[in-house]
Motif scaffolding. Structure first.
Motif, PDB file in Angstrom:
ATOM      1  N   THR A 149       0.847  -1.204   0.000  1.00 24.44           N
ATOM      2  CA  THR A 149       0.000   0.000   0.000  1.00 24.44           C
ATOM      3  C   THR A 149       0.876   1.245   0.000  1.00 24.44           C
ATOM      4  OG1 THR A 149      -0.193  -0.360   2.364  1.00 24.44           O
ATOM      5  CG2 THR A 149      -2.133  -0.801   1.073  1.00 24.44           C
ATOM      6  N   PHE A 150       1.981   1.197   0.740  1.00 23.59           N
ATOM      7  CA  PHE A 150       2.855   2.368   0.765  1.00 23.59           C
ATOM      8  C   PHE A 150       3.355   2.692  -0.638  1.00 23.59           C
ATOM      9  CE2 PHE A 150       6.968   4.425   0.998  1.00 23.59           C
ATOM     10  CZ  PHE A 150       6.679   5.501   1.811  1.00 23.59           C
ATOM     11  N   ILE A 151       3.935   1.692  -1.327  1.00 23.59           N
ATOM     12  CA  ILE A 151       4.486   2.012  -2.650  1.00 23.59           C
ATOM     13  C   ILE A 151       3.385   2.272  -3.669  1.00 23.59           C
ATOM     14  CG2 ILE A 151       6.746   0.918  -2.416  1.00 23.59           C
ATOM     15  CD1 ILE A 151       5.559  -1.387  -4.055  1.00 23.59           C
ATOM     16  N   SER A 152       2.175   1.733  -3.441  1.00 25.46           N
ATOM     17  CA  SER A 152       1.103   2.014  -4.396  1.00 25.46           C
ATOM     18  C   SER A 152       0.812   3.512  -4.426  1.00 25.46           C
ATOM     19  CB  SER A 152      -0.163   1.230  -4.042  1.00 25.46           C
ATOM     20  OG  SER A 152      -0.820   1.817  -2.941  1.00 25.46           O
ATOM     21  N   GLY A 153       0.976   4.189  -3.275  1.00 25.70           N
ATOM     22  CA  GLY A 153       0.784   5.639  -3.234  1.00 25.70           C
ATOM     23  C   GLY A 153       1.773   6.354  -4.138  1.00 25.70           C
ATOM     24  N   ILE A 154       3.028   5.907  -4.098  1.00 32.46           N
ATOM     25  CA  ILE A 154       4.069   6.538  -4.921  1.00 32.46           C
ATOM     26  C   ILE A 154       3.843   6.224  -6.399  1.00 32.46           C
ATOM     27  CG2 ILE A 154       6.531   6.540  -5.447  1.00 32.46           C
ATOM     28  CD1 ILE A 154       7.054   5.886  -2.526  1.00 32.46           C
ATOM     29  N   ILE A 155       3.618   4.929  -6.692  1.00 27.54           N
ATOM     30  CA  ILE A 155       3.537   4.521  -8.100  1.00 27.54           C
ATOM     31  C   ILE A 155       2.292   5.110  -8.764  1.00 27.54           C
ATOM     32  CG2 ILE A 155       3.405   2.547  -9.670  1.00 27.54           C
ATOM     33  CD1 ILE A 155       4.983   0.947  -7.602  1.00 27.54           C
ATOM     34  N   ALA A 156       1.160   5.095  -8.039  1.00 24.08           N
ATOM     35  CA  ALA A 156      -0.074   5.619  -8.628  1.00 24.08           C
ATOM     36  C   ALA A 156       0.103   7.073  -9.043  1.00 24.08           C
ATOM     37  CB  ALA A 156      -1.232   5.488  -7.644  1.00 24.08           C
ATOM     38  N   ARG A 157       0.790   7.842  -8.217  1.00 24.05           N
ATOM     39  CA  ARG A 157       0.984   9.247  -8.535  1.00 24.05           C
ATOM     40  C   ARG A 157       1.807   9.393  -9.823  1.00 24.05           C
ATOM     41  NH1 ARG A 157       2.399  12.440  -3.385  1.00 24.05           N
ATOM     42  NH2 ARG A 157       0.225  12.057  -2.897  1.00 24.05           N
ATOM     43  N   PHE A 158       2.776   8.513  -9.981  1.00 25.59           N
ATOM     44  CA  PHE A 158       3.595   8.555 -11.196  1.00 25.59           C
ATOM     45  C   PHE A 158       2.796   8.158 -12.416  1.00 25.59           C
ATOM     46  CE2 PHE A 158       8.063   9.375 -11.571  1.00 25.59           C
ATOM     47  CZ  PHE A 158       8.346   9.816 -10.302  1.00 25.59           C
ATOM     48  N   VAL A 159       1.995   7.091 -12.275  1.00 26.69           N
ATOM     49  CA  VAL A 159       1.182   6.641 -13.408  1.00 26.69           C
ATOM     50  C   VAL A 159       0.264   7.787 -13.848  1.00 26.69           C
ATOM     51  CG1 VAL A 159      -0.614   5.035 -14.125  1.00 26.69           C
ATOM     52  CG2 VAL A 159       1.283   4.219 -12.747  1.00 26.69           C
ATOM     53  N   THR A 160      -0.385   8.424 -12.862  1.00 30.81           N
ATOM     54  CA  THR A 160      -1.287   9.525 -13.190  1.00 30.81           C
ATOM     55  C   THR A 160      -0.552  10.633 -13.931  1.00 30.81           C
ATOM     56  OG1 THR A 160      -2.482   9.085 -11.151  1.00 30.81           O
ATOM     57  CG2 THR A 160      -2.916  11.186 -12.216  1.00 30.81           C
ATOM     58  N   ALA A 161       0.584  11.066 -13.367  1.00 25.82           N
ATOM     59  CA  ALA A 161       1.296  12.193 -13.956  1.00 25.82           C
ATOM     60  C   ALA A 161       1.760  11.876 -15.371  1.00 25.82           C
ATOM     61  CB  ALA A 161       2.482  12.572 -13.077  1.00 25.82           C
ATOM     62  N   SER A 162       2.342  10.671 -15.558  1.00 25.23           N
ATOM     63  CA  SER A 162       2.894  10.424 -16.888  1.00 25.23           C
ATOM     64  C   SER A 162       1.792  10.110 -17.899  1.00 25.23           C
ATOM     65  CB  SER A 162       3.960   9.329 -16.855  1.00 25.23           C
ATOM     66  OG  SER A 162       3.494   8.215 -16.191  1.00 25.23           O
ATOM     67  N   LEU A 163       0.702   9.489 -17.436  1.00 31.03           N
ATOM     68  CA  LEU A 163      -0.404   9.222 -18.374  1.00 31.03           C
ATOM     69  C   LEU A 163      -1.067  10.527 -18.796  1.00 31.03           C
ATOM     70  CD1 LEU A 163      -2.006   7.080 -19.837  1.00 31.03           C
ATOM     71  CD2 LEU A 163      -3.489   6.860 -17.862  1.00 31.03           C
ATOM     72  N   ARG A 164      -1.229  11.430 -17.834  1.00 32.16           N
ATOM     73  CA  ARG A 164      -1.836  12.716 -18.152  1.00 32.16           C
ATOM     74  C   ARG A 164      -0.976  13.455 -19.180  1.00 32.16           C
ATOM     75  NH1 ARG A 164      -3.583  15.460 -12.657  1.00 32.16           N
ATOM     76  NH2 ARG A 164      -5.191  13.875 -12.391  1.00 32.16           N
ATOM     77  N   GLN A 165       0.335  13.360 -18.967  1.00 31.97           N
ATOM     78  CA  GLN A 165       1.240  14.036 -19.892  1.00 31.97           C
ATOM     79  C   GLN A 165       1.155  13.426 -21.284  1.00 31.97           C
ATOM     80  OE1 GLN A 165       5.378  13.811 -19.104  1.00 31.97           O
ATOM     81  NE2 GLN A 165       5.798  15.707 -20.204  1.00 31.97           N
ATOM     82  N   SER A 166       1.132  12.093 -21.348  1.00 34.07           N
ATOM     83  CA  SER A 166       1.133  11.496 -22.687  1.00 34.07           C
ATOM     84  C   SER A 166      -0.219  11.672 -23.373  1.00 34.07           C
ATOM     85  CB  SER A 166       1.573  10.029 -22.645  1.00 34.07           C
ATOM     86  OG  SER A 166       0.602   9.245 -22.025  1.00 34.07           O
ATOM     87  N   MET A 167      -1.297  11.859 -22.580  1.00 37.70           N
ATOM     88  CA  MET A 167      -2.615  12.089 -23.197  1.00 37.70           C
ATOM     89  C   MET A 167      -2.685  13.445 -23.903  1.00 37.70           C
ATOM     90  SD  MET A 167      -4.714   9.536 -22.802  1.00 37.70           S
ATOM     91  CE  MET A 167      -6.433  10.047 -22.862  1.00 37.70           C
ATOM     92  N   SER A 168      -1.778  14.356 -23.540  1.00 37.38           N
ATOM     93  CA  SER A 168      -1.839  15.676 -24.141  1.00 37.38           C
ATOM     94  C   SER A 168      -0.908  15.796 -25.359  1.00 37.38           C
ATOM     95  CB  SER A 168      -1.466  16.735 -23.104  1.00 37.38           C
ATOM     96  OG  SER A 168      -0.123  16.558 -22.720  1.00 37.38           O
ATOM     97  N   GLN A 169      -0.302  14.681 -25.749  1.00 40.29           N
ATOM     98  CA  GLN A 169       0.642  14.730 -26.877  1.00 40.29           C
ATOM     99  C   GLN A 169      -0.084  14.718 -28.224  1.00 40.29           C
ATOM    100  OE1 GLN A 169       4.100  14.826 -26.483  1.00 40.29           O
ATOM    101  NE2 GLN A 169       3.652  15.113 -24.324  1.00 40.29           N
ATOM    102  N   ASP A 170       0.661  15.125 -29.249  1.00 37.56           N
ATOM    103  CA  ASP A 170       0.093  15.187 -30.595  1.00 37.56           C
ATOM    104  C   ASP A 170      -0.322  13.818 -31.126  1.00 37.56           C
ATOM    105  OD1 ASP A 170       0.360  17.865 -30.683  1.00 37.56           O
ATOM    106  OD2 ASP A 170       2.246  17.883 -31.805  1.00 37.56           O
TER     107      ASP A 170
END
Lengths: 302, 315
Positions: free
Chosen positions: B191-212
């Motif tokens: 559960t501890f690392i899920s907090g860290i990893i989930a935040r990364f997944v969100t950030a990088s997915l959001r970033q790639s969703m805004s790409q051309d």
């Protein structure tokens, strides 16, 4: 004499910084997590300072029968020696915040100047210091603190020192990276061309402009310090008893899980609220200052 | 690719050497005589003398270091001051337990993190995302050892679902037993690392969703599910690889307290016992191993990243 282009260039970032700072404050106040975190943290600071006024009993003296359940006299119940748990948790806030402030201050005061100097001057000193930080960063915070305590012995001061040293490389790295990114900007070149001393460039021109990510790192360090200190006290290598450390209380409570279950729950709640408040401030600051990637992602796992 | 790997290896070697100096010097930071610290408090004068000869403690300091390093390179890290067992043997007996715990924790962490991270990236302003943010904040703020105590109270004492003391049961020998013994500590860490990893997944997915290329895929008429799974998520996985690798590295020595809570016989608890009994050869060996392993994992992750994303090598 009219202002030379160099002077106005050197003045420009300061105006910009002020504008950034102003909008950052507004953004921070608008972020829910930053605002809630700050409020909770302020309450904790008040509790820590006013502990003798808030706590109904002494944190170290017997106040009644041992292992009482929470009741009207003892809101959190009592521990195995009959001490009032509510009072101990209140005084524990003080201990936790002291460690947090001490460790964060130590690592920032050492790491910030070292990072700026190595980043600005470069050369072999920079290379050596970078490898040293690589090494310290390869050791998990908790293990680093454990080894330092195993070598030097335990106690509040040594514990704070151990956590502070372990947190220093992150500041060095951060300050160095920010300095590198500013080293060749126009206003630094302007200051250099006007003949400013290296020391003044580093600490008057560069330093004020790299502070935002450092603020975030200070908050992150404080939160990690509280967790590591609690973890070490929990395994009996941090704050020695009878001091009311939350980690130490949780450790003792494990022997009485059947008799007084709240003993094992309430100090943990206090710990989680404190760390959560600091994390929330850190996130709010990150959003407001736009330094998303600045901090190290890992907390203290224990 | 080759030159990138070589460059990274060249950075790797000095750090390891530095770590070896620091670990070796540890024994000189301990108050008292290094020979006494290395053989333990109950050693006979003969044992102390033997250790002095073996480690060359009567020779110049620099020579002592190279003698020690020579032993270490031959995987001889000395003997435990308490049990007399070789340190490498002692560590080798704990490593499988640590690896099993790390794998279980990582599986739990990833299973929790991916759905949460993806959901909050796709619906940034929904109530669900607010709830997920709260979960992440709590997962990171709550100390793992306290979660451990709560789990023991709830699942071992109140309901007898799991044992309150976790033994090491190899997964291939007894999968059910392994699950029963490893689940609670792995849940704490997971559960501890899920907090860290989930935040990364969100950030990088959001970033790639805004790409051309996402706009292009949509314009081509790729269904939204395909856009997310085949285009956005695949690119978002790259930065996530790094963070997962770093977390695996931190499992090596960062799980001390969790292992102590559950009395789990991994490397972490070995280190804890060594620290409490001042068993310096074991502390030295374990720290050296953890640093080398952490840096090696980092190296592998970086190389893997460069392989998956050739743009990295240009930096």
């Amino acid at each position: 004499m009219t202002a030379s282009p160099a002077t106005s260039a050197a003045v420009a970032p300061r105006v910009a910084t002020r504008r950034v700072r102003y909008s950052a404050r507004q953004k921070f106040l608008r972020s829910t997590s930053g605002l809630i975190g700050t409020l909770v943290f302020l309450v904790l600071v008040v509790i820590a300072i006013a502990a003798p006024l808030i706590a109904p009993d002494s944190p170290l003296k017997r106040a009644g029968d041992a292992l009482q359940q929470p009741n009207a006299h003892h809101w959190f119940g009592t521990d195995e020696l009959g001490r009032d748990l509510f009072s101990r948790v209140i005084y524990g806030t003080r201990l936790s915040l002291e460690t947090a402030v001490g460790a964060a201050a130590l690592s920032c005061v050492v790491g910030l100047p070292v990072g700026i100097v190595t980043g600005y001057l470069g050369g072999w000193v920079d290379a050596v210091i970078m490898r040293v930080t690589d090494f310290v960063l390869a050791v998990p915070e908790i293990l680093f603190a454990l080894v330092v305590v195993a070598t030097l012995g335990s106690g509040v001061f040594k514990l704070t020192l151990a956590i502070g040293i372990g947190a220093t490389p992150a500041f060095i790295r951060l300050a160095r990276a920010s300095t590198l990114s500013l080293r060749d900007t126009e206003y630094v070149l302007a200051a250099r061309s006007m003949g400013a001393a290296k020391r003044d460039i580093m600490f008057r021109t560069v330093m004020p402009n790299i502070l935002p990510p450092i603020f975030v790192q200070i908050v992150v360090t404080a939160s990690v310090a509280i967790l590591v200190a609690a973890a070490l006290s929990f395994v009996g290598l941090g704050t020695p008893p009878p001091a009311p450390s939350w980690g130490g209380m949780l450790q003792t409570s494990r022997s009485y899980l059947y008799q007084q279950v709240w003993y094992a729950i309430l100090p943990g709640v206090a710990l989680a609220i404190t760390v959560g408040a600091l994390d929330a401030i850190g996130r709010g600051l990150q959003q407001a200052l736009g330094t998303e990637t600045a901090t190290k992602a890992s907390g203290a796992m224990g | 690719m080759g030159s990138y790997v070589i460059r990274r290896l060249l950075q790797f070697v000095p750090v390891i050497l530095l770590a070896s100096v620091a670990v070796w010097a540890l024994i000189y930071a301990v108050p008292g005589n290094p020979a006494d610290a290395l053989v333990g408090p109950d050693a006979t004068p003969q044992a102390v003398a033997a250790a002095k000869v073996r480690l060359g403690l009567d020779r110049p300091v620099v020579e002592q270091y190279f003698i020690w390093l020579g032993h270490a390179l031959h995987l001889d890290l000395g003997h435990s001051a308490i049990s007399g067992q070789p340190v490498t043997e002692l560590m080798a007996s704990r490593i499988p337990a640590s690896i099993q715990l790390a794998v279980f924790s990582m599986v739990i962490g990833l299973v929790l993190a991916f759905p949460l991270g993806i959901a909050s990236a796709l619906k940034p302003r929904s109530v669900l995302t607010k709830a997920i943010n709260l979960y992440q904040a709590v997962a990171l703020a709550v100390p793992t050892f306290w979660v451990g105590i709560l789990l023991i109270i709830g699942l071992a004492i109140r309901v007898h679902l799991f044992p309150s003391i976790s033994n090491y049961v190899p997964f291939w020998a007894d999968p059910v037993g392994a699950f029963k013994n490893t689940f609670m500590p792995a849940l704490c860490l997971g559960t501890f690392i899920s907090g860290i990893i989930a935040r990364f997944v969100t950030a990088s997915l959001r970033q790639s969703m805004s790409q051309d290329y996402i706009r292009t895929a949509r314009a081509k008429g790729v269904p939204e599910y395909g856009v997310i799974s085949r285009h956005a998520l695949r690119n978002a996985l790259l930065p996530t690889v790094t963070i997962v690798g770093l977390q695996v590295g931190s499992f090596l020595g960062g799980t001390v307290v969790t292992e102590v809570v559950f009395s789990y016989p991994g490397l972490g608890r070995m280190i804890y016992s060594a620290v409490t009994s001042r068993d310096y050869p074991v502390i030295q060996g374990a720290v050296l191993f953890i640093v080398v392993a952490f840096l090696a994992i980092n190296l592998v992750v970086d190389v893997l990243y460069a392989y998956l994303d050739p743009r990295v090598q240009l930096r």
